[in-house]
Scaffold this active site. Structure first.
Site, PDB file in Angstrom:
ATOM      1  N   GLU A   1       0.205 -34.931  26.796  1.00 18.18           N
ATOM      2  CA  GLU A   1      -0.644 -35.618  25.814  1.00 18.18           C
ATOM      3  C   GLU A   1      -0.097 -35.450  24.377  1.00 18.18           C
ATOM      4  OE1 GLU A   1      -4.511 -33.703  25.503  1.00 18.18           O
ATOM      5  OE2 GLU A   1      -5.010 -34.920  23.743  1.00 18.18           O
TER       6      GLU A   1
ATOM      7  N   THR B   1       1.669  -4.303   4.201  1.00 19.39           N
ATOM      8  CA  THR B   1       1.541  -4.582   5.637  1.00 19.39           C
ATOM      9  C   THR B   1       0.977  -5.979   5.927  1.00 19.39           C
ATOM     10  OG1 THR B   1      -0.661  -3.585   5.706  1.00 19.39           O
ATOM     11  CG2 THR B   1       1.221  -2.155   6.220  1.00 19.39           C
ATOM     12  N   ASP B   2       0.343  -6.610   4.924  1.00 17.51           N
ATOM     13  CA  ASP B   2      -0.333  -7.883   5.201  1.00 17.51           C
ATOM     14  C   ASP B   2       0.614  -8.976   5.704  1.00 17.51           C
ATOM     15  OD1 ASP B   2      -2.660  -6.687   4.513  1.00 17.51           O
ATOM     16  OD2 ASP B   2      -3.033  -7.837   2.691  1.00 17.51           O
TER      17      ASP B   2
ATOM     18  N   LYS C   1       0.319  -7.653  12.956  1.00 19.29           N
ATOM     19  CA  LYS C   1      -0.709  -6.714  12.475  1.00 19.29           C
ATOM     20  C   LYS C   1      -1.998  -7.033  13.220  1.00 19.29           C
ATOM     21  CE  LYS C   1      -2.774  -4.912   8.215  1.00 19.29           C
ATOM     22  NZ  LYS C   1      -2.858  -4.960   6.748  1.00 19.29           N
TER      23      LYS C   1
ATOM     24  N   TYR D   1      -7.911   0.105  -3.920  1.00 20.11           N
ATOM     25  CA  TYR D   1      -6.794   0.639  -4.700  1.00 20.11           C
ATOM     26  C   TYR D   1      -5.883  -0.511  -5.127  1.00 20.11           C
ATOM     27  CZ  TYR D   1      -4.641  -0.161  -0.203  1.00 20.11           C
ATOM     28  OH  TYR D   1      -4.221  -0.764   0.945  1.00 20.11           O
TER      29      TYR D   1
ATOM     30  N   THR E   1       0.824  -1.207   0.000  1.00 17.42           N
ATOM     31  CA  THR E   1       0.000   0.000   0.000  1.00 17.42           C
ATOM     32  C   THR E   1       0.858   1.257   0.000  1.00 17.42           C
ATOM     33  OG1 THR E   1      -1.846  -1.098   1.050  1.00 17.42           O
ATOM     34  CG2 THR E   1      -1.720   1.252   1.396  1.00 17.42           C
TER      35      THR E   1
HETATM   36  C1  SIN Z   1      -0.995  -3.069   2.740  1.00 20.21           C
HETATM   37  O1  SIN Z   1       0.108  -2.848   2.308  1.00 20.21           O
HETATM   38  O2  SIN Z   1      -1.435  -2.423   3.724  1.00 20.21           O
HETATM   39  C2  SIN Z   1      -1.930  -4.092   2.188  1.00 20.21           C
HETATM   40  C3  SIN Z   1      -1.505  -4.703   0.908  1.00 20.21           C
HETATM   41  C4  SIN Z   1      -0.213  -5.436   1.008  1.00 20.21           C
HETATM   42  O3  SIN Z   1       0.071  -6.062   2.032  1.00 20.21           O
HETATM   43  O4  SIN Z   1       0.526  -5.411   0.021  1.00 20.21           O
END
Ligand code: SIN
Length: 355
Positions: A314, A121-122, A194, A55, A41
């Site tokens: 376990e 950010t993903d 995140k 976007y 982004t």
């Molecule tokens: C982002 O950058 O916030 C979302 C899309 C991505 O991770 O490339």
């Protein structure tokens, strides 16, 4: 003598004040900072200034990002390089290897004092942890991104980029492993995650951040205690792929079929994102026992979002390992790297308590 001392004192105060206020150092004294751009982004472009969704992430090149923040040149001798331009939900093991190798090359250069990676950010936290385990340098490596596209009113990318260059150029930031910097907060790669789908204040560490950018100056309050970068055995310089490790999410109604499918697809490891303290549905447990007998390394983690997975007899008796406090997506990375070194369950378990 007295007047010489007072002139020196005035010069020293001016230097300190200059640094605090962000005055530029002479060009030849500025550290070299390389920006490696991967998309996201921060490089996203929307149809209107008011759009913050819908976007295309990863559409602007590194030159455009750098031109938007000419002030970065006040803090470092900056140059940029485009590694890829993708939405980070499409990140791959191969791109991680490429990025890590390039950072290792750059960090070995005398004229490079620090490195900034721009990223979606993903999966930013995953790339950060992969680099934290595989970069062999104490020089600052900072990974940043943005929650609002570059075209939006009040886009967060430009300030995040400026702060990241300031941090990468700052000697105080050395030896912290890979740092994540967004929204003025500096987090360590291992612990940060995140936490919100859209907020600019999304990256958080359960044990608190390493520090903050206070008016452009980094202040640190914590140190990463788990071993990273130069203190790990993971060397990816000669690797072209990583062992296949899948994350399987435990839910009510699980029936073992996804575990079987993972094994059939060639899994060398499975991270089970269990309920609560890494608990495993009985049906999945039976499938995982079969998988473990076939040589697949099984690591328990938790889908709760925080806390350590405490060993349970376990599961230990079936040879299942504990993922410590790593979230499932990061436990996957450590297991992949561990499997490049050993298949010994005791050795792999020890790694989960060290890194
Ligand atoms: C982002 O950058 O916030 C979302 C899309 C991505 O991770 O490339």
């Amino acid at each position: 003598m007295k007047s010489k001392l007072s002139i020196a004192a005035v010069m020293l105060s001016a230097m300190i004040l200059g640094t605090q206020c962000g005055f530029a150092a002479p060009a030849d004294q500025k550290p070299g900072v390389k920006i490696l751009a991967t998309g996201g982004t921060i490089a996203g472009s929307a149809a209107s200034k008011t759009a913050t969704s819908g976007y295309k992430a990863g559409s602007l090149g590194i030159d455009v990002l750098m031109e938007a923040v000419p002030e970065i040149k006040d803090y470092a001798q900056v140059s940029g390089e485009q590694v890829c331009n993708i939405s980070s939900n499409n990140m791959t093991d191969e791109l991680w290897l490429k990025l890590s190798k390039r950072i290792n090359e750059l960090a070995a250069q005398k004229d490079v004092g620090g490195i900034v990676v721009t990223h979606g950010t993903d999966t930013l936290e995953e790339t950060a942890y992969f680099l934290d385990l595989t970069v062999k340098s104490d020089k600052p490596v900072v990974i940043t991104g943005a929650m609002r596209p570059a075209t939006a009113i009040s886009a967060d990318g430009p300030m995040n980029l400026l702060n990241s260059v300031r941090l990468a150029a700052d000697k105080k930031a050395s030896g912290n492993g890979v740092m994540v910097l967004l929204n003025d907060e500096i987090d360590n790669a291992r612990d940060v995650t995140k936490t919100n789908t859209t907020s600019v204040d999304t990256f958080k560490s359960h044990n608190g951040p390493l520090g903050f950018m206070n008016d452009g100056v980094p202040d640190f309050y914590n140190k990463p205690l788990r071993l990273h970068t130069t203190k790990t055995p993971f060397d990816v310089r000669n690797l072209t792929s990583l062992p296949k490790v899948y994350v399987i999410y435990g839910t009510a109604g699980s029936d073992g079929k996804i575990v079987d499918a993972a094994v059939k697809a060639g899994a060398k490891g499975i991270v089970y994102a269990g309920t609560g303290n890494g608990s495993i549905h009985q049906q999945d447990k039976e499938a995982l026992i079969k998988a473990a007998k076939a040589g697949v390394v099984v690591v328990r983690s938790s889908r709760t979002g925080s806390g350590m997975v405490v060993p349970e007899p376990e599961y230990a008796k079936e040879g299942f390992l504990d993922g410590d406090s790593l979230n499932p997506q990061k436990a996957r990375i450590l297991l992949q790297l561990a499997l490049t070194k050993t298949h010994d369950l005791g050795e792999i378990q020890a790694m989960f308590h060290k890194y």
